[in-house]
Design an enzyme around this catalytic site. Structure first.
Site, PDB file in Angstrom:
ATOM      1  N   GLY A 148     -22.179 -53.920   5.822  1.00 11.88           N
ATOM      2  CA  GLY A 148     -23.482 -53.695   6.234  1.00 11.88           C
ATOM      3  C   GLY A 148     -24.591 -53.908   5.109  1.00 11.88           C
ATOM      4  O   GLY A 148     -24.499 -53.237   4.089  1.00 11.88           O
TER       5      GLY A 148
ATOM      6  N   ARG B 276     -30.233 -60.043 -14.230  1.00 15.54           N
ATOM      7  CA  ARG B 276     -30.946 -60.095 -15.579  1.00 15.54           C
ATOM      8  C   ARG B 276     -30.512 -59.572 -16.780  1.00 15.54           C
ATOM      9  O   ARG B 276     -30.572 -59.915 -17.888  1.00 15.54           O
ATOM     10  CB  ARG B 276     -32.412 -59.418 -15.268  1.00 15.54           C
ATOM     11  CG  ARG B 276     -33.247 -59.929 -14.304  1.00 15.54           C
ATOM     12  CD  ARG B 276     -34.635 -59.562 -14.316  1.00 15.54           C
ATOM     13  NE  ARG B 276     -35.356 -60.307 -13.957  1.00 15.54           N
ATOM     14  CZ  ARG B 276     -36.751 -60.659 -14.182  1.00 15.54           C
ATOM     15  NH1 ARG B 276     -37.365 -60.011 -15.126  1.00 15.54           N
ATOM     16  NH2 ARG B 276     -37.207 -61.630 -13.778  1.00 15.54           N
TER      17      ARG B 276
ATOM     18  N   ARG C  41     -18.519 -59.061   6.942  1.00 16.12           N
ATOM     19  CA  ARG C  41     -17.249 -58.379   7.139  1.00 16.12           C
ATOM     20  C   ARG C  41     -15.902 -59.319   6.894  1.00 16.12           C
ATOM     21  O   ARG C  41     -15.983 -60.192   7.695  1.00 16.12           O
ATOM     22  CB  ARG C  41     -17.238 -57.404   8.243  1.00 16.12           C
ATOM     23  CG  ARG C  41     -18.389 -56.371   8.334  1.00 16.12           C
ATOM     24  CD  ARG C  41     -18.247 -55.245   9.197  1.00 16.12           C
ATOM     25  NE  ARG C  41     -19.624 -54.688   9.544  1.00 16.12           N
ATOM     26  CZ  ARG C  41     -20.230 -53.712   8.832  1.00 16.12           C
ATOM     27  NH1 ARG C  41     -19.525 -53.058   7.836  1.00 16.12           N
ATOM     28  NH2 ARG C  41     -21.270 -53.144   9.246  1.00 16.12           N
TER      29      ARG C  41
ATOM     30  N   ASP D 184     -17.866 -47.925   0.959  1.00 11.65           N
ATOM     31  CA  ASP D 184     -16.702 -47.610   0.798  1.00 11.65           C
ATOM     32  C   ASP D 184     -15.400 -48.876   0.851  1.00 11.65           C
ATOM     33  O   ASP D 184     -14.444 -48.905   0.529  1.00 11.65           O
ATOM     34  CB  ASP D 184     -16.110 -46.279   0.984  1.00 11.65           C
ATOM     35  CG  ASP D 184     -16.287 -45.880   2.592  1.00 11.65           C
ATOM     36  OD1 ASP D 184     -16.734 -46.845   3.202  1.00 11.65           O
ATOM     37  OD2 ASP D 184     -15.909 -44.802   2.934  1.00 11.65           O
TER      38      ASP D 184
ATOM     39  N   THR E 170     -25.459 -48.910   0.801  1.00  8.10           N
ATOM     40  CA  THR E 170     -25.342 -48.532   2.036  1.00  8.10           C
ATOM     41  C   THR E 170     -26.364 -47.642   2.608  1.00  8.10           C
ATOM     42  O   THR E 170     -26.693 -46.715   1.890  1.00  8.10           O
ATOM     43  CB  THR E 170     -24.070 -48.008   2.755  1.00  8.10           C
ATOM     44  OG1 THR E 170     -24.011 -47.474   3.965  1.00  8.10           O
ATOM     45  CG2 THR E 170     -23.573 -47.009   1.659  1.00  8.10           C
TER      46      THR E 170
ATOM     47  N   ASP F 220     -25.924 -45.411   4.871  1.00  7.64           N
ATOM     48  CA  ASP F 220     -25.463 -44.230   5.595  1.00  7.64           C
ATOM     49  C   ASP F 220     -25.470 -43.193   4.469  1.00  7.64           C
ATOM     50  O   ASP F 220     -25.179 -41.934   4.937  1.00  7.64           O
ATOM     51  CB  ASP F 220     -23.890 -44.354   5.802  1.00  7.64           C
ATOM     52  CG  ASP F 220     -23.927 -45.556   7.045  1.00  7.64           C
ATOM     53  OD1 ASP F 220     -24.887 -45.609   7.761  1.00  7.64           O
ATOM     54  OD2 ASP F 220     -23.025 -46.447   6.981  1.00  7.64           O
TER      55      ASP F 220
ATOM     56  N   ASP G 155     -22.729 -42.329   2.580  1.00  5.16           N
ATOM     57  CA  ASP G 155     -21.419 -41.405   2.972  1.00  5.16           C
ATOM     58  C   ASP G 155     -20.224 -41.759   1.867  1.00  5.16           C
ATOM     59  O   ASP G 155     -19.359 -41.504   2.154  1.00  5.16           O
ATOM     60  CB  ASP G 155     -21.005 -42.340   4.442  1.00  5.16           C
ATOM     61  CG  ASP G 155     -20.800 -43.596   4.268  1.00  5.16           C
ATOM     62  OD1 ASP G 155     -21.172 -44.425   3.198  1.00  5.16           O
ATOM     63  OD2 ASP G 155     -20.026 -44.446   5.279  1.00  5.16           O
TER      64      ASP G 155
ATOM     65  N   ARG H 169     -22.761 -43.957  10.701  1.00  6.47           N
ATOM     66  CA  ARG H 169     -21.374 -44.031  10.950  1.00  6.47           C
ATOM     67  C   ARG H 169     -20.897 -42.388  11.223  1.00  6.47           C
ATOM     68  O   ARG H 169     -21.608 -41.956  12.183  1.00  6.47           O
ATOM     69  CB  ARG H 169     -20.353 -44.503   9.841  1.00  6.47           C
ATOM     70  CG  ARG H 169     -20.652 -45.870   9.852  1.00  6.47           C
ATOM     71  CD  ARG H 169     -19.587 -46.764   9.562  1.00  6.47           C
ATOM     72  NE  ARG H 169     -19.551 -46.484   7.729  1.00  6.47           N
ATOM     73  CZ  ARG H 169     -18.887 -46.995   7.092  1.00  6.47           C
ATOM     74  NH1 ARG H 169     -17.514 -47.671   7.462  1.00  6.47           N
ATOM     75  NH2 ARG H 169     -18.630 -46.713   5.651  1.00  6.47           N
TER      76      ARG H 169
ATOM     77  N   GLU I 101     -36.500 -30.095  16.455  1.00  6.84           N
ATOM     78  CA  GLU I 101     -35.789 -28.728  16.798  1.00  6.84           C
ATOM     79  C   GLU I 101     -34.244 -28.629  16.617  1.00  6.84           C
ATOM     80  O   GLU I 101     -33.731 -27.712  16.396  1.00  6.84           O
ATOM     81  CB  GLU I 101     -36.197 -28.388  18.273  1.00  6.84           C
ATOM     82  CG  GLU I 101     -37.537 -27.860  18.555  1.00  6.84           C
ATOM     83  CD  GLU I 101     -38.693 -28.791  18.240  1.00  6.84           C
ATOM     84  OE1 GLU I 101     -38.411 -30.120  18.477  1.00  6.84           O
ATOM     85  OE2 GLU I 101     -39.870 -28.292  18.013  1.00  6.84           O
TER      86      GLU I 101
ATOM     87  N   LYS J 189     -42.912 -23.803  24.113  1.00  7.98           N
ATOM     88  CA  LYS J 189     -43.051 -24.956  23.401  1.00  7.98           C
ATOM     89  C   LYS J 189     -43.087 -26.017  24.319  1.00  7.98           C
ATOM     90  O   LYS J 189     -42.753 -26.149  25.437  1.00  7.98           O
ATOM     91  CB  LYS J 189     -41.857 -25.227  22.555  1.00  7.98           C
ATOM     92  CG  LYS J 189     -41.643 -24.498  21.218  1.00  7.98           C
ATOM     93  CD  LYS J 189     -40.878 -25.183  20.307  1.00  7.98           C
ATOM     94  CE  LYS J 189     -40.692 -24.623  19.076  1.00  7.98           C
ATOM     95  NZ  LYS J 189     -40.554 -25.265  17.875  1.00  7.98           N
TER      96      LYS J 189
ATOM     97  N   HIS K  71     -43.123 -29.551  23.541  1.00 12.38           N
ATOM     98  CA  HIS K  71     -42.341 -30.700  23.647  1.00 12.38           C
ATOM     99  C   HIS K  71     -41.155 -30.202  22.536  1.00 12.38           C
ATOM    100  O   HIS K  71     -41.182 -29.430  21.639  1.00 12.38           O
ATOM    101  CB  HIS K  71     -42.859 -31.981  23.351  1.00 12.38           C
ATOM    102  CG  HIS K  71     -43.546 -32.161  21.727  1.00 12.38           C
ATOM    103  ND1 HIS K  71     -43.077 -32.827  20.797  1.00 12.38           N
ATOM    104  CD2 HIS K  71     -44.461 -31.607  21.247  1.00 12.38           C
ATOM    105  CE1 HIS K  71     -43.842 -32.707  19.786  1.00 12.38           C
ATOM    106  NE2 HIS K  71     -44.624 -31.828  20.081  1.00 12.38           N
TER     107      HIS K  71
ATOM    108  N   HIS L  62     -30.595 -51.286  14.476  1.00  9.55           N
ATOM    109  CA  HIS L  62     -30.348 -52.101  13.410  1.00  9.55           C
ATOM    110  C   HIS L  62     -31.840 -51.932  12.716  1.00  9.55           C
ATOM    111  O   HIS L  62     -31.889 -52.539  11.495  1.00  9.55           O
ATOM    112  CB  HIS L  62     -29.897 -53.395  13.638  1.00  9.55           C
ATOM    113  CG  HIS L  62     -28.414 -53.616  13.817  1.00  9.55           C
ATOM    114  ND1 HIS L  62     -27.677 -52.993  15.017  1.00  9.55           N
ATOM    115  CD2 HIS L  62     -27.471 -53.725  12.931  1.00  9.55           C
ATOM    116  CE1 HIS L  62     -26.563 -53.241  14.857  1.00  9.55           C
ATOM    117  NE2 HIS L  62     -26.165 -53.511  13.649  1.00  9.55           N
TER     118      HIS L  62
HETATM  119  O1  F6P Z   1     -22.828 -48.808   7.693  1.00 11.48           O
HETATM  120  C1  F6P Z   1     -23.992 -49.247   7.885  1.00 11.48           C
HETATM  121  C2  F6P Z   1     -24.158 -49.230   9.464  1.00 11.48           C
HETATM  122  O2  F6P Z   1     -25.307 -49.701   9.621  1.00 11.48           O
HETATM  123  C3  F6P Z   1     -23.772 -48.001  10.014  1.00 11.48           C
HETATM  124  O3  F6P Z   1     -24.810 -47.280   9.788  1.00 11.48           O
HETATM  125  C4  F6P Z   1     -23.635 -48.508  11.446  1.00 11.48           C
HETATM  126  O4  F6P Z   1     -22.412 -47.760  12.126  1.00 11.48           O
HETATM  127  C5  F6P Z   1     -22.825 -49.963  11.031  1.00 11.48           C
HETATM  128  O5  F6P Z   1     -23.304 -50.231   9.937  1.00 11.48           O
HETATM  129  C6  F6P Z   1     -23.295 -50.822  12.183  1.00 11.48           C
HETATM  130  O6  F6P Z   1     -22.578 -52.029  11.966  1.00 11.48           O
HETATM  131  P1  F6P Z   1     -22.676 -53.590  12.356  1.00 11.48           P
HETATM  132  O7  F6P Z   1     -24.019 -54.221  11.797  1.00 11.48           O
HETATM  133  O8  F6P Z   1     -21.612 -54.420  12.304  1.00 11.48           O
HETATM  134  O9  F6P Z   1     -23.196 -53.351  14.121  1.00 11.48           O
END
Ligand code: F6P
Length: 318
Positions: free
Chosen positions: A11, A25, A72, A103, A125, A127, A129, A171, A187, A213, A215, A249
């Protein structure tokens, strides 16, 4: 090393272009030939190489997405496909590779290193992660995009006295959700770390409503539950009019933040320096203000953990 290739894989993430620019560079300044590889490992296998000159990466430091495109390519797990990719590299004398991605991309980088082609990974990325690095390239920009969305949702949520649920990416990693939730005053935050307990969420929202509250905002990591169903259940059980949103996205796009550009630039330089030292099978990581490296194999043994203290702080501000 006389010739280095750079590719982006998986991604896309804002700041990838700044990393590509830094790799290009740094190589050119050291007199190393540098090639952009289009479409990640797919382009490597097809021999889609473009020799960079000083102008190739002009005006991209501030641009989102990746100029090298990304794909991919699960076929790269096949050793025969990897051998064919190495043959393509040999045709133009390409000796080593910088792989910018998540990863998943590191598996390819590690396998190529084992086959004699030194590869260095750069964590790109949204994420965040990847274990053992404080931040990944793209996380900060995506976080700011989410906070911006939450600020807007807060306006309308407040006007209509509603509960608003926002599903964000990540993810299985809760970094985007918990950081955005803290920054935007949510919240409730639901991630794989907190676990998902619908009754607990409903109870909390009942309490919020009872305490006058007007909202509420709930931020939840993707793939945990159907947020539209959750909204229905919350509304039925609490009487809080509730709307669910999936940000999608748009979190991956946009002008990279200053933080992401700095991180990407420093990581790009480091990756080339490591290859110059004859190293491979490593991933560039950030520890505090330092840019360091770690074996990719070590990363695979660890799992990214968001500090519990961050979740505790969300509760303290409820
Ligand atoms: O790893 C980046 C990411 O945007 C994740 O947050 C998400 O789950 C995934 O890629 C979405 O993948 P795709 O672009 O293939 O829908």
């Amino acid at each position: 090393v006389k010739s280095i290739g750079v590719l982006t894989s998986g991604g896309d993430a804002p700041g990838m272009n700044a990393a590509v620019r830094a790799v290009a560079r740094t190589c050119l300044n050291k007199g190393i030939d540098v090639y952009g590889v289009m479409l990640g490992f797919k382009g490597l296998h097809e021999g889609q190489f473009y020799k960079f000159n000083r102008h190739s990466t002009r005006n991209i430091i501030n641009v989102g997405g990746t100029m090298l495109k990304s794909a991919r390519f699960p076929e790269f797990a096949d050793p025969k496909i990897r051998e064919e990719a190495i043959e393509q590299m040999k045709k133009i004398g390409l000796e080593a590779l910088v792989v910018i991605g998540g990863d998943g991309s590191y598996h390819g980088a590690l396998e190529l290193t084992k086959m004699g082609v030194n590869c260095i990974g750069i964590p790109g990325t949204i994420d965040n992660d990847i274990p053992d690095t404080d931040y990944t390239i793209g996380f900060d920009t995506a976080l700011n995009t989410i906070v911006d969305a939450l600020d807007k949702l807060r306006d309308t949520s407040g006007s209509h006295q509603r509960c608003t649920i926002l599903e964000v990416m990540g993810r299985t990693c809760g970094d985007l959700a918990v950081n955005a939730g803290l920054a935007a005053g949510a919240e409730i935050i639901v991630t794989n770390h907190t676990g998902f307990d619908e009754q607990k969420i409903i109870e909390q929202l009942r309490l919020s409503k009872a305490s006058d509250k007007k909202h509420a905002i709930v931020v939840i990591t993707e793939h945990i539950t159907d947020v539209h169903e959750l909204a229905k259940h919350v509304e039925e059980a609490t009487g809080f009019e509730t709307r669910a949103n999936v940000l999608g996205h748009m979190q991956r796009g946009g002008r990279p933040s200053a933080r992401d550009r700095v991180l990407a630039s420093r990581m790009g330089i480091k990756a080339v320096e490591l290859l110059e030292e004859g190293k491979g099978g490593l991933c560039v990581v950030q520890h505090g203000e330092e840019i360091e490296s770690e074996p990719i194999l070590t990363l695979f043994e660890h799992k990214r953990q968001v500090p519990q203290g961050m979740y505790d702080d969300v509760l303290k501000l409820r």
